[in-house]
Design a protein around this motif. Sequence first.
Motif, PDB file in Angstrom:
ATOM      1  N   THR A 199       0.855  -1.187   0.000  1.00 25.19           N
ATOM      2  CA  THR A 199       0.000   0.000   0.000  1.00 25.19           C
ATOM      3  C   THR A 199       0.889   1.235   0.000  1.00 25.19           C
ATOM      4  O   THR A 199       2.059   1.183   0.390  1.00 25.19           O
ATOM      5  N   ASP A 200       0.307   2.354  -0.433  1.00 23.05           N
ATOM      6  CA  ASP A 200       1.031   3.628  -0.459  1.00 23.05           C
ATOM      7  C   ASP A 200       0.027   4.745  -0.227  1.00 23.05           C
ATOM      8  O   ASP A 200      -1.115   4.676  -0.707  1.00 23.05           O
ATOM      9  N   VAL A 201       0.428   5.760   0.512  1.00 27.72           N
ATOM     10  CA  VAL A 201      -0.490   6.840   0.857  1.00 27.72           C
ATOM     11  C   VAL A 201      -0.818   7.723  -0.331  1.00 27.72           C
ATOM     12  O   VAL A 201      -1.835   8.422  -0.339  1.00 27.72           O
ATOM     13  N   GLY A 202       0.024   7.687  -1.388  1.00 27.67           N
ATOM     14  CA  GLY A 202      -0.196   8.548  -2.538  1.00 27.67           C
ATOM     15  C   GLY A 202       0.397   9.927  -2.328  1.00 27.67           C
ATOM     16  O   GLY A 202       1.139  10.171  -1.374  1.00 27.67           O
ATOM     17  N   ARG A 203       0.037  10.851  -3.208  1.00 28.79           N
ATOM     18  CA  ARG A 203       0.623  12.201  -3.182  1.00 28.79           C
ATOM     19  C   ARG A 203      -0.320  13.264  -2.626  1.00 28.79           C
ATOM     20  O   ARG A 203       0.113  14.407  -2.425  1.00 28.79           O
ATOM     21  N   ALA A 204      -1.588  12.928  -2.392  1.00 26.26           N
ATOM     22  CA  ALA A 204      -2.564  13.959  -2.021  1.00 26.26           C
ATOM     23  C   ALA A 204      -3.176  13.757  -0.638  1.00 26.26           C
ATOM     24  O   ALA A 204      -3.817  14.674  -0.123  1.00 26.26           O
ATOM     25  N   ASP A 215      -5.029   9.507  -4.694  1.00 30.94           N
ATOM     26  CA  ASP A 215      -5.670   8.716  -3.642  1.00 30.94           C
ATOM     27  C   ASP A 215      -4.664   7.708  -3.118  1.00 30.94           C
ATOM     28  O   ASP A 215      -3.590   7.515  -3.693  1.00 30.94           O
ATOM     29  N   ASN A 216      -5.020   7.070  -1.997  1.00 34.90           N
ATOM     30  CA  ASN A 216      -4.207   5.965  -1.507  1.00 34.90           C
ATOM     31  C   ASN A 216      -4.198   4.848  -2.547  1.00 34.90           C
ATOM     32  O   ASN A 216      -5.143   4.703  -3.330  1.00 34.90           O
ATOM     33  N   ILE A 217      -3.143   4.062  -2.533  1.00 37.65           N
ATOM     34  CA  ILE A 217      -2.979   2.983  -3.507  1.00 37.65           C
ATOM     35  C   ILE A 217      -2.784   1.673  -2.758  1.00 37.65           C
ATOM     36  O   ILE A 217      -1.927   1.583  -1.875  1.00 37.65           O
TER      37      ILE A 217
END
Length: 263
Positions: A9-14, A236-238
């Motif tokens: 998982t990754d929090v993303g940029r936003a 968004d989160n990924i």
Amino acid sequence: MTLELYCATDVGRARDNNEDSVALDESVGLAVLADGMGGYNAGEVASQMLTSFIKAELGRWLKEAGSAAAVADVRRAMDICVDNANRAIFNAANTNPRYAGMGTTLVLATFREGHLLLGHVGDSRAYRLRAGQLTQITRDHSLLQEQLDAGLLTPEEAVFSSNKNLVTRAVGVEDAVMLELHQHEVQPGDVYLLCSDGLSDMLDSESIQQLLLSYPSLSEAAQALIDAANDMGGKDNIAIVLARAEGRTRQGGRAWWPFGRKQ
């Protein structure tokens, strides 16, 4: 066949927090992915409740039932487990004001001997890469998908729709939820991708296919997908689960499926 699983998982940029959650139990071929929604940190609570509950409850049932369990029994166990998890999240949302209105999408994969039982709720997706061709094997429970089905939008218009993130079905928002559940044959060499819309909204199917074909290991492919989604804005989160089936049918016998990571 052997089954290799990997998740990330990754929090993303936003976003500041991660409302996506994943869980694996390789010993029974179980993968769960959820994308939460709700105010405060309620979406994060809902998704983590769901993945933890299903991994614990369904994972235990699958261990006890063993590989001889009938498909109908596994399907029923998946339905019951999701229903129980839905009630737990719904009750939490209705007893704690901080969690009011929380819910989550779900993709639930149970790999059995030579086949996959795949359930989903909401707009998180599953894809299959077979013989170099990527196919989406879930259909979104979303207003956008309903508009596409009704011919109100073309696929080209859907890319720019303001209704992209409006789901028509989610876990925990009502006291009951319907799990859409289908069985798929698994062939050696298949790669399965479960993902939240933080990936599928950023990358089209052609881009996902190319990245999956470009990296030999699941961990490298997952990181490449996350990097590409972030490069496209990371709005968004990924969340990603990758599963790969390898091996062949025993000569003169039926396919076999020892669970666990490929050595």
